[in-house]
Design a protein around this motif. Structure first.
Motif, mmCIF file in Angstrom:
data_model
loop_
_atom_site.group_PDB
_atom_site.id
_atom_site.type_symbol
_atom_site.label_atom_id
_atom_site.label_comp_id
_atom_site.label_asym_id
_atom_site.label_seq_id
_atom_site.Cartn_x
_atom_site.Cartn_y
_atom_site.Cartn_z
ATOM 1 N N VAL A 90 55.725 44.663 2.118
ATOM 2 C CA VAL A 90 55.443 46.075 1.893
ATOM 3 C C VAL A 90 54.204 46.441 2.693
ATOM 4 N N VAL A 91 54.334 47.407 3.587
ATOM 5 C CA VAL A 91 53.207 47.896 4.376
ATOM 6 C C VAL A 91 52.614 49.092 3.629
ATOM 7 N N VAL A 92 51.332 49.005 3.290
ATOM 8 C CA VAL A 92 50.659 50.068 2.550
ATOM 9 C C VAL A 92 50.373 51.234 3.496
ATOM 10 N N GLY A 93 50.618 52.433 3.029
ATOM 11 C CA GLY A 93 50.540 53.631 3.856
ATOM 12 C C GLY A 93 49.196 53.936 4.480
ATOM 13 N N ASP A 94 48.112 53.432 3.930
ATOM 14 C CA ASP A 94 46.787 53.750 4.485
ATOM 15 C C ASP A 94 46.388 52.849 5.648
ATOM 16 N N GLY A 95 47.268 51.905 6.028
ATOM 17 C CA GLY A 95 46.996 51.045 7.173
ATOM 18 C C GLY A 95 46.115 49.849 6.890
ATOM 19 N N SER A 96 45.789 49.617 5.623
ATOM 20 C CA SER A 96 44.824 48.559 5.312
ATOM 21 C C SER A 96 45.434 47.259 4.805
ATOM 22 N N LYS A 97 46.617 47.320 4.215
ATOM 23 C CA LYS A 97 47.145 46.136 3.535
ATOM 24 C C LYS A 97 48.624 45.914 3.833
ATOM 25 N N VAL A 98 49.031 44.657 3.635
ATOM 26 C CA VAL A 98 50.432 44.266 3.638
ATOM 27 C C VAL A 98 50.612 43.377 2.415
ATOM 28 N N VAL A 99 51.632 43.667 1.629
ATOM 29 C CA VAL A 99 51.907 42.893 0.426
ATOM 30 C C VAL A 99 53.188 42.103 0.658
ATOM 31 N N ASN A 100 53.143 40.823 0.345
ATOM 32 C CA ASN A 100 54.326 39.974 0.437
ATOM 33 C C ASN A 100 54.681 39.530 -0.972
ATOM 34 N N ILE A 101 55.934 39.773 -1.354
ATOM 35 C CA ILE A 101 56.422 39.401 -2.679
ATOM 36 C C ILE A 101 57.561 38.417 -2.473
ATOM 37 N N SER A 102 57.405 37.205 -2.997
ATOM 38 C CA SER A 102 58.458 36.209 -2.839
ATOM 39 C C SER A 102 58.792 35.593 -4.186
ATOM 40 N N GLN A 103 60.021 35.128 -4.283
ATOM 41 C CA GLN A 103 60.448 34.470 -5.508
ATOM 42 C C GLN A 103 60.908 33.062 -5.180
ATOM 43 N N TRP A 104 60.576 32.150 -6.084
ATOM 44 C CA TRP A 104 60.807 30.726 -5.911
ATOM 45 C C TRP A 104 61.412 30.155 -7.181
ATOM 46 N N HIS A 105 62.099 29.028 -7.053
ATOM 47 C CA HIS A 105 62.648 28.352 -8.229
ATOM 48 C C HIS A 105 61.549 27.882 -9.161
ATOM 49 N N SER A 106 60.427 27.399 -8.594
ATOM 50 C CA SER A 106 59.385 26.829 -9.446
ATOM 51 C C SER A 106 58.017 26.868 -8.780
ATOM 52 N N ALA A 107 56.992 26.705 -9.594
ATOM 53 C CA ALA A 107 55.626 26.602 -9.083
ATOM 54 C C ALA A 107 55.471 25.341 -8.240
ATOM 55 N N GLU A 108 56.229 24.303 -8.578
ATOM 56 C CA GLU A 108 56.184 23.058 -7.805
ATOM 57 C C GLU A 108 56.694 23.282 -6.375
ATOM 58 N N ASP A 109 57.701 24.138 -6.225
ATOM 59 C CA ASP A 109 58.185 24.463 -4.878
ATOM 60 C C ASP A 109 57.102 25.160 -4.062
ATOM 61 N N ILE A 110 56.349 26.038 -4.700
ATOM 62 C CA ILE A 110 55.249 26.732 -4.019
ATOM 63 C C ILE A 110 54.174 25.726 -3.621
ATOM 64 N N ALA A 111 53.822 24.842 -4.534
ATOM 65 C CA ALA A 111 52.813 23.819 -4.232
ATOM 66 C C ALA A 111 53.260 22.931 -3.075
ATOM 67 N N ALA A 112 54.553 22.618 -3.021
ATOM 68 C CA ALA A 112 55.068 21.763 -1.950
ATOM 69 C C ALA A 112 54.921 22.423 -0.587
ATOM 70 N N PHE A 113 55.282 23.703 -0.456
ATOM 71 C CA PHE A 113 55.153 24.326 0.866
ATOM 72 C C PHE A 113 53.696 24.500 1.235
ATOM 73 N N ARG A 114 52.837 24.728 0.253
ATOM 74 C CA ARG A 114 51.408 24.880 0.546
ATOM 75 C C ARG A 114 50.767 23.567 0.985
ATOM 76 N N SER A 115 51.371 22.439 0.629
ATOM 77 C CA SER A 115 50.824 21.151 1.054
ATOM 78 C C SER A 115 51.375 20.698 2.406
ATOM 79 N N ASP A 116 52.352 21.411 2.936
ATOM 80 C CA ASP A 116 52.929 21.105 4.247
ATOM 81 C C ASP A 116 51.882 21.413 5.325
ATOM 82 N N PRO A 117 51.634 20.511 6.274
ATOM 83 C CA PRO A 117 50.636 20.751 7.330
ATOM 84 C C PRO A 117 50.896 22.036 8.132
ATOM 85 N N ARG A 118 52.136 22.456 8.223
ATOM 86 C CA ARG A 118 52.443 23.697 8.950
ATOM 87 C C ARG A 118 51.864 24.915 8.253
#
Length: 104
Positions: A45-73
């Motif tokens: 979501v691009v905010v109309g005032d030009g200052s922000k971008v919001v990313n909303i994602s859904q995942w199966h689990s918090a563990e899946d989020i932790a796994a991608f965050r630990s990936d060196p990429r």
């Protein structure tokens, strides 16, 4: 309440860099996040005032989020984001949703 985990990232773009930030986030979703185990969906979501971008994602689990965050990429990707903005994250479970006149 949903068992899926929603990750909301609010990014503040450097002055004049909102569109660049949106492109970096979209590319990251296409090439990295959407291919990770547990990734369900992602929207920007691009905010109309030009200052922000919001990313909303859904995942199966918090563990899946932790796994991608630990990936060196992911560390490399955050350096790309830092060139055009900064961000913060919140994570939780969806307690309601509304789609096309149907509330869940």
């Amino acid at each position: 309440m949903s068992t899926a985990v929603t990750l909301i990232n609010v990014f503040t773009a450097k002055p004049g860099k909102q569109q660049d930030l949106a492109k970096v986030l979209a590319e990251g979703t296409r090439t990295f996040f959407s291919k990770q185990p547990g990734s369900l969906s992602s929207s920007g979501v691009v905010v109309g005032d030009g200052s922000k971008v919001v990313n909303i994602s859904q995942w199966h689990s918090a563990e899946d989020i932790a796994a991608f965050r630990s990936d060196p990429r992911f560390a490399e990707y955050t350096k790309t984001i830092a060139e055009v903005g900064t961000g913060e994250s919140v994570m939780g479970h969806t307690c309601y949703s509304h789609t096309g006149g149907i509330e869940n």
